[in-house]
Design an enzyme around this catalytic site. Structure first.
Site: not given
Ligand code: NAD
Ligand code: GLY
Length: 369
Positions: A128, A150, A192, A234, A244, A248, A252, A255, A259, A272
């Site tokens: 939890r 998130k 972003e 942010k 949100e 917030r 997006n 997005h 998406h 993404h």
């Molecule tokens: P990712 O986590 O898939 O990383 C991208 C690629 O880069 C992967 O292959 C990873 O292994 C590689 N990588 C990471 N760091 C590296 C480094 N330092 N050196 C070499 N390779 C490296 O993609 P991302 O763009 O970081 O994240 C996308 C995800 O984030 C999506 O799932 C999206 O939905 C999510 N997201 C979440 C929020 C939130 O608020 N929680 C906001 C935006 C995006």
């Molecule tokens: N990436 C959108 C949020 O964090 O709300």
């Protein structure tokens, strides 16, 4: 930007009462004891990473944590958006339970947004809730996903549909970790960064345009400014609307279309950030067609996204598929799609739009099949 300028470590606070924490931004932070000082340390640590990032950085992080935790355990998940699912999340719980980890165990998310979202969700649910620390290793994760709490996994029917709001204890943005990031991933992160200009800060939008080449060249002072300003914006938004309820949603921008591209093509086809870049151009066009934004914003965003190395033409999907996917967006209400739109540069709002206008935007920005 002057590349000889040393990068000072900066701290951006996220003010959320008893869930407040700091984002540390700088170079060499992974090996700096100050990064970890004051974090919960009494029990075990589990470094959650993936098969790409763990070989690069997990040993260095483990060495830092060794004196602070009873045991430092590690798990390397399969890499990719396609693995941001319940089965992969289960591997984290399997490891925690098999190793007898208690409720004081601290999870360290070492990776991009996929690892961060999954490790955060695992931390929210294990017993939890256990503490977790974000160590984002992509630009996208440093400017967005690691901040604000998130956490989620995907469902085959929708992106990030299963998740929780759960804040980390700290976010450590070590800019040096971006040196190994593939160029395409850096570009995806820039989407972003660009996002924050139109929704909140026209001067930052100007600054990104002037510094986009330095950012693509991984210039550290430029990256430090981009990560700091993105995190400040942010932090301001999340501080006002953590869960949100309204504001917030402006984070997006791009997005809703984005998406739909990601889910419509199958997770992992477009990154993404790539989908968000193209989605921002489409959302700007929708804003202009609704008379909210100046039409000049559309070619301006298009040009900047192109310079950032992002695609600006959407893939061909049937219109009915676009609409069905966007109706499934979390911002939709009673089946009505709600878009983040620009109302004058630096200000965003969320509202529905007539289907005919949305269809016109999709047609205008879709690559010929
Ligand atoms: P990712 O986590 O898939 O990383 C991208 C690629 O880069 C992967 O292959 C990873 O292994 C590689 N990588 C990471 N760091 C590296 C480094 N330092 N050196 C070499 N390779 C490296 O993609 P991302 O763009 O970081 O994240 C996308 C995800 O984030 C999506 O799932 C999206 O939905 C999510 N997201 C979440 C929020 C939130 O608020 N929680 C906001 C935006 C995006
Ligand atoms: N990436 C959108 C949020 O964090 O709300």
């Amino acid at each position: 930007m002057d590349t000889a300028t040393p990068v000072e470590t900066l701290r951006v606070p996220i003010k959320l009462g008893d869930r407040s924490y700091d984002i540390h931004i700088g170079c060499g932070l992974l090996g700096d004891a100050a990064s970890w000082a004051g974090l919960p340390a009494s029990s075990d640590a589990l470094i959650v990473s993936n098969t790409t990032v763990a070989p690069l950085y997990a040993a260095r992080l483990a060495a830092q944590l060794a004196g602070r935790h009873r045991r430092v355990l590690q798990i390397a998940l399969p890499d990719g958006e396609a693995f941001k699912d319940a089965a992969t999340l289960g591997l984290v719980y399997d490891r925690l339970l098999a190793d007898g980890c208690d409720r004081k165990t601290v999870l360290y998310a070492l990776g991009g947004g996929v690892v961060g979202d999954m490790a955060g969700f695992a931390a929210a649910c294990y017993m939890r809730g256990v503490p977790f620390v974000q160590v984002p290793t992509t630009l996208l994760a440093q400017v967005d996903s690691s901040v604000g709490g998130k956490t989620a996994i995907n469902h085959p029917l929708g992106k990030n549909m299963i998740g929780a709001f759960y804040q980390p204890a700290r976010v450590i943005c070590d800019l040096d970790l971006l040196d190994t990031l593939p160029e395409r991933e850096l570009s995806a992160g820039l989407a972003e960064v660009i996002k924050y200009g139109p929704i909140a800060d026209p001067a930052f939008f100007d600054w990104i345009e002037a510094n986009i080449d330095a950012l693509r060249a991984c210039d550290k002072p430029a990256l430090a400014h981009a990560v700091r300003r993105s995190c400040e914006i942010k932090a301001e938004v999340v501080g006002q609307d953590e869960r949100e309820g309204g504001l917030r949603a402006i984070l997006n921008f791009g997005h809703t279309f984005g998406h739909a591209i990601e889910t419509g093509l199958g997770y992992g086809q477009w990154l993404h950030g790539e989908a968000v870049g193209c989605g921002m151009v489409m959302a700007a066009d929708l804003s202009a067609r609704l008379g909210l934004a100046d039409a000049a914003l559309v070619p301006r965003l298009q040009a900047l996204c192109r310079r950032a190395g992002l695609p600006v033409q959407a893939p061909a999907l049937p219109l009915a598929r676009w609409m069905a996917l966007m109706r499934g967006d979390k911002k939709s209400e009673a089946g009505e799609i709600r878009f983040v739109l620009i109302e004058g540069l630096g200000h965003a709002l969320v509202r529905p739009a007539p289907d005919a206008l949305v269809a016109a935007v999709i047609a205008a920005h879709t690559a010929p099949a």
